[in-house]
Design a protein around this motif. Structure first.
Motif: not given
Length: 118
Positions: A10-25
């Motif tokens: 989950s931490y890898k998908s936090f946009v405020p912490w620098g996650a990319t759109e690909d990571a979120v998706e």
């Protein structure tokens, strides 16, 4: 371990912490469903209503935190495909001690992970 695995992914998908759109998706479409499915399978294999029998344990609290704070609070509707897990969340939240904590000022003061982190 599975609850901690969900947190870590989950931490890898936090946009405020620098996650990319690909990571979120990837988190929304693949990673979260995979981990929720694993937890639901384990819950179904339990001998009771909780992860370890018929009583709420620290294992349930750890899994509850991962499932809600790192999963369903961030991805609205994430539990829709996982009815057993969804019912278990409601059962955990109906526990008097948990209910009291969720209504407390201590809980209110915590930073909550929501959809805005994606």
């Amino acid at each position: 371990a599975d609850a901690e695995d969900l947190r870590g992914e989950s931490y890898k998908s936090f946009v405020p912490w620098g996650a990319t759109e690909d990571a979120v998706e990837a988190f929304i479409s693949k990673i979260l469903p995979l981990h929720l499915g694993n937890l639901e399978r384990q819950l179904k294999e339990s001998t009771g209503d909780y992860f370890i029998g018929d009583s709420l344990t620290i294992a349930d609290i750890a899994c509850y935190d991962a499932v809600t704070n790192f999963g369903s609070n961030r991805v609205i509707g994430a539990l829709d495909e996982f009815e057993t897990l969804k019912a278990w969340v409601a059962k955990v939240e109906s526990n008097e001690g948990v209910k009291k904590y969720l209504a407390s000022e201590s809980f209110d003061a915590l930073y909550k992970f929501g959809p805005d982190t994606l």
